[in-house]
Enzyme design. Structure first.
Site, mmCIF file in Angstrom:
data_model
loop_
_atom_site.group_PDB
_atom_site.id
_atom_site.type_symbol
_atom_site.label_atom_id
_atom_site.label_comp_id
_atom_site.label_asym_id
_atom_site.label_seq_id
_atom_site.Cartn_x
_atom_site.Cartn_y
_atom_site.Cartn_z
ATOM 1 N N PHE A 1 0.846 -1.172 -0.007
ATOM 2 C CA PHE A 1 0.098 0.105 0.131
ATOM 3 C C PHE A 1 0.739 1.156 0.012
ATOM 4 O O PHE A 1 0.651 2.202 -0.859
ATOM 5 C CB PHE A 1 -0.944 -0.061 1.268
ATOM 6 C CG PHE A 1 -1.937 1.077 0.974
ATOM 7 C CD1 PHE A 1 -2.826 0.726 -0.289
ATOM 8 C CD2 PHE A 1 -2.363 2.074 1.863
ATOM 9 C CE1 PHE A 1 -3.820 1.717 -0.332
ATOM 10 C CE2 PHE A 1 -3.410 2.748 1.575
ATOM 11 C CZ PHE A 1 -4.076 2.815 0.515
ATOM 12 N N LYS B 1 -4.669 0.287 8.667
ATOM 13 C CA LYS B 1 -6.055 -0.066 8.864
ATOM 14 C C LYS B 1 -6.015 -1.349 10.039
ATOM 15 O O LYS B 1 -6.184 -2.256 9.490
ATOM 16 C CB LYS B 1 -6.817 -0.597 7.449
ATOM 17 C CG LYS B 1 -7.107 0.415 6.645
ATOM 18 C CD LYS B 1 -7.685 -0.220 5.522
ATOM 19 C CE LYS B 1 -8.120 0.748 4.371
ATOM 20 N NZ LYS B 1 -8.685 -0.058 3.053
ATOM 21 N N ALA C 1 -4.305 -2.676 -3.032
ATOM 22 C CA ALA C 1 -3.218 -1.925 -3.654
ATOM 23 C C ALA C 1 -3.213 -2.258 -5.398
ATOM 24 O O ALA C 1 -2.654 -1.542 -6.131
ATOM 25 C CB ALA C 1 -2.013 -2.230 -2.948
ATOM 26 N N LYS D 1 -13.289 -3.815 9.035
ATOM 27 C CA LYS D 1 -13.776 -4.681 8.042
ATOM 28 C C LYS D 1 -12.813 -5.596 7.686
ATOM 29 O O LYS D 1 -13.244 -6.861 7.347
ATOM 30 C CB LYS D 1 -14.017 -3.728 6.849
ATOM 31 C CG LYS D 1 -12.935 -2.911 6.096
ATOM 32 C CD LYS D 1 -11.780 -3.889 5.710
ATOM 33 C CE LYS D 1 -10.474 -2.967 5.188
ATOM 34 N NZ LYS D 1 -9.366 -3.897 4.576
ATOM 35 N N ARG E 1 -5.475 -9.741 1.732
ATOM 36 C CA ARG E 1 -4.927 -10.703 2.441
ATOM 37 C C ARG E 1 -5.753 -11.295 3.701
ATOM 38 O O ARG E 1 -5.443 -12.437 4.152
ATOM 39 C CB ARG E 1 -3.681 -10.047 3.054
ATOM 40 C CG ARG E 1 -2.569 -9.728 1.848
ATOM 41 C CD ARG E 1 -2.621 -8.432 1.010
ATOM 42 N NE ARG E 1 -3.223 -7.320 1.945
ATOM 43 C CZ ARG E 1 -2.135 -6.644 2.474
ATOM 44 N NH1 ARG E 1 -0.855 -6.610 2.256
ATOM 45 N NH2 ARG E 1 -2.384 -5.676 3.013
ATOM 46 N N ASN E 2 -6.755 -10.435 4.166
ATOM 47 C CA ASN E 2 -7.438 -10.821 5.192
ATOM 48 C C ASN E 2 -8.508 -11.956 4.770
ATOM 49 O O ASN E 2 -8.703 -13.116 5.339
ATOM 50 C CB ASN E 2 -8.263 -9.881 5.856
ATOM 51 C CG ASN E 2 -7.237 -8.702 6.868
ATOM 52 O OD1 ASN E 2 -6.836 -9.068 7.538
ATOM 53 N ND2 ASN E 2 -7.048 -7.654 6.268
HETATM 54 N N1 LIG Z 1 -2.470 -3.443 0.705
HETATM 55 C C1 LIG Z 1 -3.532 -2.891 0.531
HETATM 56 O O1 LIG Z 1 -4.144 -3.120 -0.306
HETATM 57 C C2 LIG Z 1 -3.974 -2.024 1.848
HETATM 58 C C3 LIG Z 1 -3.306 -1.812 2.918
HETATM 59 N N2 LIG Z 1 -3.615 -0.945 3.690
HETATM 60 C C4 LIG Z 1 -3.259 -0.948 5.184
HETATM 61 O O2 LIG Z 1 -1.802 -0.457 5.059
HETATM 62 C C5 LIG Z 1 -0.889 -1.040 6.029
HETATM 63 C C6 LIG Z 1 0.411 -1.699 5.626
HETATM 64 O O3 LIG Z 1 0.005 -2.574 4.667
HETATM 65 P P1 LIG Z 1 0.708 -3.081 3.568
HETATM 66 O O4 LIG Z 1 1.494 -2.205 2.752
HETATM 67 O O5 LIG Z 1 -0.186 -3.908 2.540
HETATM 68 O O6 LIG Z 1 1.627 -4.365 4.237
HETATM 69 P P2 LIG Z 1 2.717 -5.310 3.503
HETATM 70 O O7 LIG Z 1 2.542 -6.629 4.333
HETATM 71 O O8 LIG Z 1 2.614 -5.449 2.033
HETATM 72 O O9 LIG Z 1 4.141 -4.422 3.718
HETATM 73 C C7 LIG Z 1 4.336 -4.174 5.054
HETATM 74 C C8 LIG Z 1 5.380 -3.021 5.000
HETATM 75 O O10 LIG Z 1 6.032 -2.412 6.302
HETATM 76 C C9 LIG Z 1 7.135 -2.549 6.797
HETATM 77 N N3 LIG Z 1 7.198 -2.684 8.217
HETATM 78 C C10 LIG Z 1 6.605 -3.752 8.798
HETATM 79 N N4 LIG Z 1 7.027 -3.411 10.286
HETATM 80 C C11 LIG Z 1 7.660 -2.362 10.027
HETATM 81 C C12 LIG Z 1 8.183 -1.486 11.055
HETATM 82 N N5 LIG Z 1 8.211 -1.802 12.400
HETATM 83 N N6 LIG Z 1 8.936 -0.450 10.694
HETATM 84 C C13 LIG Z 1 9.012 -0.028 9.569
HETATM 85 N N7 LIG Z 1 8.694 -0.895 8.338
HETATM 86 C C14 LIG Z 1 8.007 -1.948 8.767
HETATM 87 C C15 LIG Z 1 7.331 -4.055 5.683
HETATM 88 O O11 LIG Z 1 9.011 -4.014 5.696
HETATM 89 P P3 LIG Z 1 9.552 -5.563 5.474
HETATM 90 O O12 LIG Z 1 9.444 -5.857 4.169
HETATM 91 O O13 LIG Z 1 11.132 -5.099 5.788
HETATM 92 O O14 LIG Z 1 9.152 -6.577 6.482
HETATM 93 C C16 LIG Z 1 6.727 -3.847 4.330
HETATM 94 O O15 LIG Z 1 7.475 -2.777 3.766
HETATM 95 C C17 LIG Z 1 -1.825 -1.946 6.542
HETATM 96 O O16 LIG Z 1 -2.396 -1.433 7.900
HETATM 97 C C18 LIG Z 1 -3.001 -2.402 5.779
HETATM 98 O O17 LIG Z 1 -4.050 -2.613 6.317
HETATM 99 C C19 LIG Z 1 -4.580 -0.223 3.453
HETATM 100 C C20 LIG Z 1 -5.254 -0.331 2.283
HETATM 101 C C21 LIG Z 1 -4.997 -1.005 1.373
HETATM 102 O O1 LIG Z 2 -7.821 -2.694 2.891
HETATM 103 C C1 LIG Z 2 -7.674 -3.103 1.949
HETATM 104 C C2 LIG Z 2 -8.294 -2.902 0.925
HETATM 105 O O2 LIG Z 2 -9.307 -1.437 1.048
HETATM 106 C C3 LIG Z 2 -6.737 -4.005 1.618
HETATM 107 O O3 LIG Z 2 -7.327 -5.094 2.632
HETATM 108 P P1 LIG Z 2 -6.155 -6.443 3.005
HETATM 109 O O4 LIG Z 2 -5.407 -5.752 4.001
HETATM 110 O O5 LIG Z 2 -6.942 -7.634 3.449
HETATM 111 O O6 LIG Z 2 -5.397 -6.803 1.874
#
Ligand SMILES: NC(=O)C1=CN([C@@H]2O[C@H](COP(=O)(O)OP(=O)(O)OC[C@H]3O[C@@H](n4cnc5c(N)ncnc54)[C@H](OP(=O)(O)O)[C@@H]3O)[C@@H](O)[C@H]2O)C=CC1
Ligand SMILES: O=C(CO)COP(=O)(O)O
Length: 411
Positions: free
Chosen positions: A82, A175, A205, A256, A320-321
């Site tokens: 994201f 989230k 994403a 959600k 992913r959820n």
């Molecule tokens: N993906 C999606 O479609 C969406 C996600 N979100 C929300 O965004 C947030 C992030 O999700 P997403 O990007 O998908 O997660 P991912 O699992 O794709 O990636 C997580 C990222 O955060 C990094 N990370 C984890 N812990 C730490 C830390 N303590 N310090 C610094 N970096 C850290 C990881 O690094 P490393 O690779 O080194 O572990 C990785 O780059 C979540 O809360 C998710 O619910 C919201 C909307 C959509």
């Molecule tokens: O929040 C999301 C879409 O809006 C992404 O959901 P997941 O973290 O379950 O992939």
């Protein structure tokens, strides 16, 4: 000292121009097809074509930039799917965007290839997007800091950036829930003087990377903050709506995930569409009930960050959820499912937080408690589902008719 968002009023033009250039370079023909003869083609697409169709394939000159001021500067913390998708969107919009990632080697690779190999390997990122693993350099002097770190690391990252915060705005994209705290509450605790907001909506994403149209909600008490995020991220494929219900928007995004796990599980059991509709709707009832208890407006859950995100996440195998729930339904253990996923599924932690809070405060959350029993108390899903169906007579929408009015005359 630079005033926060001082160049905001000038960005619309820059933003529009860059979006148009990107669109015409990459999708020019399709846009013309979309535009010609289609009354429904968006006003934005029309304006963009009007303004820029003669510029197709024309390299930018210094003259093109006359009258435009520097774009908004911003950093996205977190190089997962994201953070990367949003940083890419901002960069394409003409913002000066940096993606901060904690791993130095990953940053080096992204600088070279403009590909996030671990999380979004199939996508080339905007060539103007910058990458950094130096937190100070990434945060200092920026207009907006977006935080896309999973909830487990949210507080820690704010503590790390605190020394570099002067007038930056902080926006949570996360989230999830920490123990008894929302991300907005953590921002207030760790960075008490910043202007902040939370952004949430149906924003898978990979769909965003594929330019599939969607929308989101920026919630903040500050109109300037809402406007800044709209200016930064709004584009032809991504609409940014505003709200001042921070808690409601944030809880929509966090809660959600619980129900996406339930729907993933229901998918594994091949339940019917009526059943899915029932789960989705009762999930919305739980979400708004929990939200109202936390001070949110129940109507917020009818918006993009509520029913919008609930639907997207519960219906999509990209979630992913949903995937974790589906694997659990197919018999994998929680450990196996989380390991196989290899990415963040916030819902697992959120189920535990919400189960505990709802039990303590007496909030009626039967689906959440049922999931908790299945996942953490190893109860049989079928028996738990039967119990859920036998919960007695209740009101459909309790904000229309309270539960205690059901069969009142018969009491
Ligand atoms: N993906 C999606 O479609 C969406 C996600 N979100 C929300 O965004 C947030 C992030 O999700 P997403 O990007 O998908 O997660 P991912 O699992 O794709 O990636 C997580 C990222 O955060 C990094 N990370 C984890 N812990 C730490 C830390 N303590 N310090 C610094 N970096 C850290 C990881 O690094 P490393 O690779 O080194 O572990 C990785 O780059 C979540 O809360 C998710 O619910 C919201 C909307 C959509
Ligand atoms: O929040 C999301 C879409 O809006 C992404 O959901 P997941 O973290 O379950 O992939």
């Amino acid at each position: 000292m630079k005033k926060p968002l001082e160049n905001l009023n000038h960005l619309n033009l820059q933003n529009l121009k860059n979006e148009a250039l990107h669109l015409t370079e990459n999708f020019g023909d399709n846009l013309e097809i979309l535009h010609s003869g289609k009354e429904k083609a968006s006003k934005l697409v029309g304006e963009l074509l009007q303004n820029f169709k003669n510029r197709k394939n024309k390299p930018q000159t210094d003259d093109d930039n006359k009258g435009l001021t520097v774009p908004l500067t911003m950093t996205f913390l977190g190089g997962g799917s994201f953070g990367t998708a949003m940083a890419n969107l901002a960069s394409r919009n003409g913002c000066d965007a940096t993606l901060w990632v904690r791993d130095k080697r990953t940053v080096k690779a992204m600088q070279k290839t403009h590909i996030n190999k671990k999380y979004l390997p199939d996508f080339k990122l905007d060539k103007r997007l910058k990458f950094s693993h130096d937190l100070e350099e990434a945060v200092k002097g920026k207009d907006i800091i977006f935080v896309a770190i999973p909830s487990s690391g949210f507080r820690e990252i704010l503590q790390k950036i605190a020394p570099f915060i002067t007038s930056q705005v902080v926006i949570s994209l996360t989230k999830g829930k920490e123990t008894f705290a929302l991300m907005s509450e953590i921002i207030k605790e760790e960075l008490p003087n910043v202007a902040f907001g939370v952004m949430s909506g149906p924003n898978l994403a990979k769909e965003i990377m594929n330019n599939m149209p969607t929308a989101t909600v920026i919630a903040s008490e500050s109109e300037a903050v809402r406007h800044a995020v709209q200016v930064a991220l709004h584009g032809a494929f991504f609409r940014v709506f505003g709200s001042d219900d921070v808690v409601g928007v944030e809880l929509g995004g966090a809660l959600k995930n619980i129900y996406a796990i339930a729907m993933g599980m229901a998918g594994a059991y091949e339940v019917g569409d009526n059943t899915k509709a029932m789960i989705l709707t009762r999930a919305l009832a739980e979400m708004s009930r929990f939200g109202v208890h936390a001070g949110a407006n129940p109507l917020t859950f009818l918006g993009l960050s509520g029913v919008g995100d609930l639907y997207a996440t519960c219906a999509s195998p990209l979630s992913r959820n949903y995937q974790v729930g589906n694997m659990l339904g197919k018999g994998l253990s929680l450990e196996q499912a989380v390991k196989k996923l290899g990415q963040t599924a916030e819902g697992i932690n959120t189920i535990q937080q919400v189960h505990e809070k709802a039990s303590k405060d007496g909030i009626y959350m039967p689906i959440t408690h049922a999931l908790y029993d299945i996942i953490f108390n190893e109860q049989a899903p079928f028996g738990v589902a039967l119990d859920l169906m036998e919960k007695g007579f209740r009101s459909d929408v309790e904000f229309v008719m309270p539960h205690d009015k059901v069969n009142e005359d018969l009491k």
